[in-house]
Design a protein around this motif. Structure first.
Motif, mmCIF file in Angstrom:
data_model
loop_
_atom_site.group_PDB
_atom_site.id
_atom_site.type_symbol
_atom_site.label_atom_id
_atom_site.label_comp_id
_atom_site.label_asym_id
_atom_site.label_seq_id
_atom_site.Cartn_x
_atom_site.Cartn_y
_atom_site.Cartn_z
ATOM 1 N N GLY A 321 31.216 58.664 66.739
ATOM 2 C CA GLY A 321 32.234 57.714 67.142
ATOM 3 C C GLY A 321 32.373 56.505 66.251
ATOM 4 N N ALA A 322 31.621 56.446 65.166
ATOM 5 C CA ALA A 322 31.643 55.259 64.311
ATOM 6 C C ALA A 322 32.971 55.109 63.585
ATOM 7 N N CYS A 323 33.295 53.877 63.297
ATOM 8 C CA CYS A 323 34.469 53.520 62.499
ATOM 9 C C CYS A 323 34.007 52.940 61.171
ATOM 10 N N LEU A 324 34.950 52.749 60.269
ATOM 11 C CA LEU A 324 34.670 51.908 59.114
ATOM 12 C C LEU A 324 34.676 50.450 59.544
ATOM 13 N N VAL A 325 35.700 50.056 60.315
ATOM 14 C CA VAL A 325 35.917 48.660 60.680
ATOM 15 C C VAL A 325 35.278 48.365 62.033
ATOM 16 N N SER A 326 34.500 47.305 62.095
ATOM 17 C CA SER A 326 33.944 46.854 63.369
ATOM 18 C C SER A 326 35.084 46.290 64.212
ATOM 19 N N SER A 327 35.494 47.042 65.230
ATOM 20 C CA SER A 327 36.697 46.688 65.965
ATOM 21 C C SER A 327 36.391 45.805 67.163
ATOM 22 N N ALA A 328 37.449 45.137 67.653
ATOM 23 C CA ALA A 328 37.298 44.226 68.781
ATOM 24 C C ALA A 328 36.898 44.963 70.055
ATOM 25 N N GLY A 333 30.992 49.680 63.515
ATOM 26 C CA GLY A 333 31.624 49.647 62.200
ATOM 27 C C GLY A 333 30.598 49.666 61.088
ATOM 28 N N LEU A 334 30.726 50.641 60.198
ATOM 29 C CA LEU A 334 29.795 50.718 59.070
ATOM 30 C C LEU A 334 30.014 49.606 58.064
ATOM 31 N N ASP A 335 31.156 48.913 58.140
ATOM 32 C CA ASP A 335 31.351 47.772 57.245
ATOM 33 C C ASP A 335 30.270 46.723 57.469
ATOM 34 N N VAL A 360 25.885 58.060 46.803
ATOM 35 C CA VAL A 360 26.261 57.724 48.175
ATOM 36 C C VAL A 360 27.603 58.383 48.458
ATOM 37 N N VAL A 361 27.673 59.159 49.538
ATOM 38 C CA VAL A 361 28.893 59.859 49.927
ATOM 39 C C VAL A 361 29.426 59.225 51.209
ATOM 40 N N ILE A 362 30.660 58.746 51.171
ATOM 41 C CA ILE A 362 31.265 58.077 52.330
ATOM 42 C C ILE A 362 32.336 58.979 52.922
ATOM 43 N N ASN A 363 32.283 59.165 54.229
ATOM 44 C CA ASN A 363 33.291 59.945 54.941
ATOM 45 C C ASN A 363 33.662 59.171 56.203
ATOM 46 N N LEU A 364 34.534 58.192 56.067
ATOM 47 C CA LEU A 364 34.900 57.297 57.164
ATOM 48 C C LEU A 364 36.418 57.155 57.265
ATOM 49 N N GLY A 365 36.886 56.955 58.487
ATOM 50 C CA GLY A 365 38.306 56.736 58.744
ATOM 51 C C GLY A 365 38.864 57.613 59.840
ATOM 52 N N THR A 366 38.112 58.627 60.238
ATOM 53 C CA THR A 366 38.606 59.527 61.279
ATOM 54 C C THR A 366 38.804 58.798 62.601
ATOM 55 N N ASN A 367 37.913 57.868 62.940
ATOM 56 C CA ASN A 367 37.941 57.238 64.262
ATOM 57 C C ASN A 367 38.689 55.910 64.303
ATOM 58 N N ASP A 368 38.963 55.296 63.150
ATOM 59 C CA ASP A 368 39.557 53.960 63.167
ATOM 60 C C ASP A 368 40.948 53.942 63.783
ATOM 61 N N VAL A 369 41.682 55.039 63.637
ATOM 62 C CA VAL A 369 43.029 55.102 64.198
ATOM 63 C C VAL A 369 43.011 54.840 65.697
ATOM 64 N N GLY A 370 42.027 55.386 66.384
ATOM 65 C CA GLY A 370 41.931 55.233 67.824
ATOM 66 C C GLY A 370 41.488 53.858 68.265
#
Length: 472
Positions: A321-328, A333-335, A360-370
């Motif tokens: 369930g992680a995002c790139l952006v730490s959301s409100a 958020g991995l940022d 380092v391999v980054i695969n983030l962005g799938t969950n941020d839309v939600g």
């Protein structure tokens, strides 16, 4: 300069326990003083700071490449533990590349401040030696030069199996603040060691699910075990053995109480040095990187598969369930969490001197839309994450994957281009179109075992191509 041809060489190189032993075998050490030939000090043998052994210590110039070299002897080929005694009176880490017989085996090994030039400590490192004469070289990687170097101990005996046992190698992110109980963080962390005797038991605090492998055999899965866990219900043949232990994850969190409190061995048996650290590849992501919905979670995820295929150390800094952006609304958020030892709130900062990632391999962005993350927010956060990773891993190649669902693709590409334009040419966007076959999903989002194997088949050669001589 690429070191891809070295992969075959790498593959060939191969809590308290009170009252647990009737007799504990301790490491036997052979000491090599830096001031005694055939050791070579690339500076001056000094004696102006107290606390050293022998007649002095090596004080090198403050320059990149300042070096010390020891010549050591091994009675037989195999893994040993080096103990490097040093003092660092500055406040800064003075890292050094460690080479054995001319081959770089550990880049940028941290030699942190000891608080004073009269305060000495020992940095340990498992390495592979040939039978007979070997050279061990320390070369400074920063303008500060090397730390003051006193001697090198060559340790070939066994340890006691406690969490602080130097023969146990903890791969990935572990919280080691409690010397009696080490706790793995994120997914895909594991421990490795050698041991003697016919049995091995694992000391766990409370109930946990785990996987373990002895002597390279397929992993065995144990559920809801606690206390002293017998890993050898059928005793092994007497001799030397290897052990790997990892804890099962559910959505990035450990299923149960993942607290390692040590090993229990036969009376008189001991641990042996784990195989030396190889190159490290670190995977940063969400539930897909964790391996959610696969048969063995982290162990059947593409990151674990790639690391095993290439003979590298590997870990998954990933949370379901992680995002790139730490959301409100509370998305991890991995940022912000990338620098932490785990994803839990209030986690300690990770000690990046424990290892340096080569890729380092980054695969983030799938969950941020939600979580209503705008494209502008995403791009800015991705740039920030790339910059953070670079600050922690100066030599690593960073691979930014196109998410398998194609989300935030222009923003990911733009973030990579931004850091490229700023002078970091070791960051790359990776197009993943067609990587997941039609029958490779267990639902609309998560790859199944087949899907992860297909991803690993595509990704492994890309990771291998970005391994550099500075990365091992």
């Amino acid at each position: 300069m690429k070191w891809l041809p070295k992969i075959s060489l790498l593959l060939a190189m191969t809590t308290a326990l009170s009252g647990a032993f009737a007799a504990v075998a301790h490491a036997a050490a052979t000491r090599y003083e830096v001031e005694s030939a055939p050791a070579v000090c690339g500076g001056a043998i000094a004696a102006n700071h107290s606390g050293y052994s022998g007649s002095g210590f090596c004080d090198t110039p403050n320059a990149v490449g300042s070096a010390v070299q020891f010549t050591v002897n091994a009675s037989a080929a195999g893994t040993v533990t080096l103990g490097i005694r040093y003092a660092n009176g500055t406040t800064a880490n003075r890292p050094a590349d460690i080479s054995v017989n001319g081959v770089l085996v550990q880049p940028g090994l941290a030699f942190d401040s000891t608080g004073a030039w009269t305060a000495w400590t020992t940095r340990t490192l498992p390495v592979q030696l040939n039978a007979g004469t070997n050279t061990v070289r320390l070369a400074a990687t920063t303008a500060g030069g090397l730390v003051n170097t006193d001697y090198l101990d060559l340790m070939t005996g066994g340890g006691d199996g406690s969490p602080t046992d130097q023969n146990i190698r903890f791969v990935g992110r572990w919280d080691t603040r409690n010397s009696a109980a080490y706790v793995p963080g994120w997914a895909g962390a594991y421990l490795k060691t050698g041991f003697t005797g016919t049995t091995v038991k694992l000391k766990q605090r409370n109930t946990i699910d785990l996987y373990y492998s002895i002597d390279g055999r397929p992993d065995i899965y144990l559920q809801n075990v606690q206390g002293t866990v017998n890993l050898t219900p059928a005793p092994l043949p007497a001799g030397n053995h290897t052990l790997r232990v990892s804890y099962r994850v559910v959505a990035g969190s450990y299923h149960g109480d993942a607290v390692f409190q040590g090993l229990v061995l036969d009376p008189g048996a001991s641990t042996l040095p784990a195989e030396p650290a190889r190159g490290m590849v670190e995977f940063v992501g969400d539930s897909i990187t964790v391996g959610t919905t696969t048969s063995k979670n982290a162990l059947t995820a593409y990151g674990w598969l790639v690391g095993e295929q290439l003979g590298l150390d590997h870990t998954q800094v990933a949370q379901g369930g992680a995002c790139l952006v730490s959301s409100a609304d509370g998305c991890v958020g991995l940022d912000r969490r990338f620098v932490k030892v785990s994803a839990v709130d209030g986690a300690a900062d990770h000690d990046f001197s424990r290892y340096q990632a080569d890729v380092v391999v980054i695969n983030l962005g799938t969950n941020d839309v939600g979580h209503s993350v705008s494209t502008t927010q995403f791009q800015s956060a991705y740039i920030g994450l790339l910059q953070t990773i670079r600050s922690k891993y100066p030599r690593a190649a960073i691979l930014a994957l196109k998410t398998f669902r194609g989300r935030y693709v222009p923003q990911t590409q733009a973030a990579v281009q931004t850091v490229n334009n700023a002078g970091d040419g070791n960051v790359f966007f990776v197009d993943t179109d067609g990587w997941v076959p039609a029958d490779g999903l267990s639902d609309s989002v998560h790859p199944n075992d087949l899907g992860h194997r297909a991803i690993a088949a595509k990704l492994a050669p890309i990771v291998a191509a970005h391994l550099t001589t500075g990365g091992f």
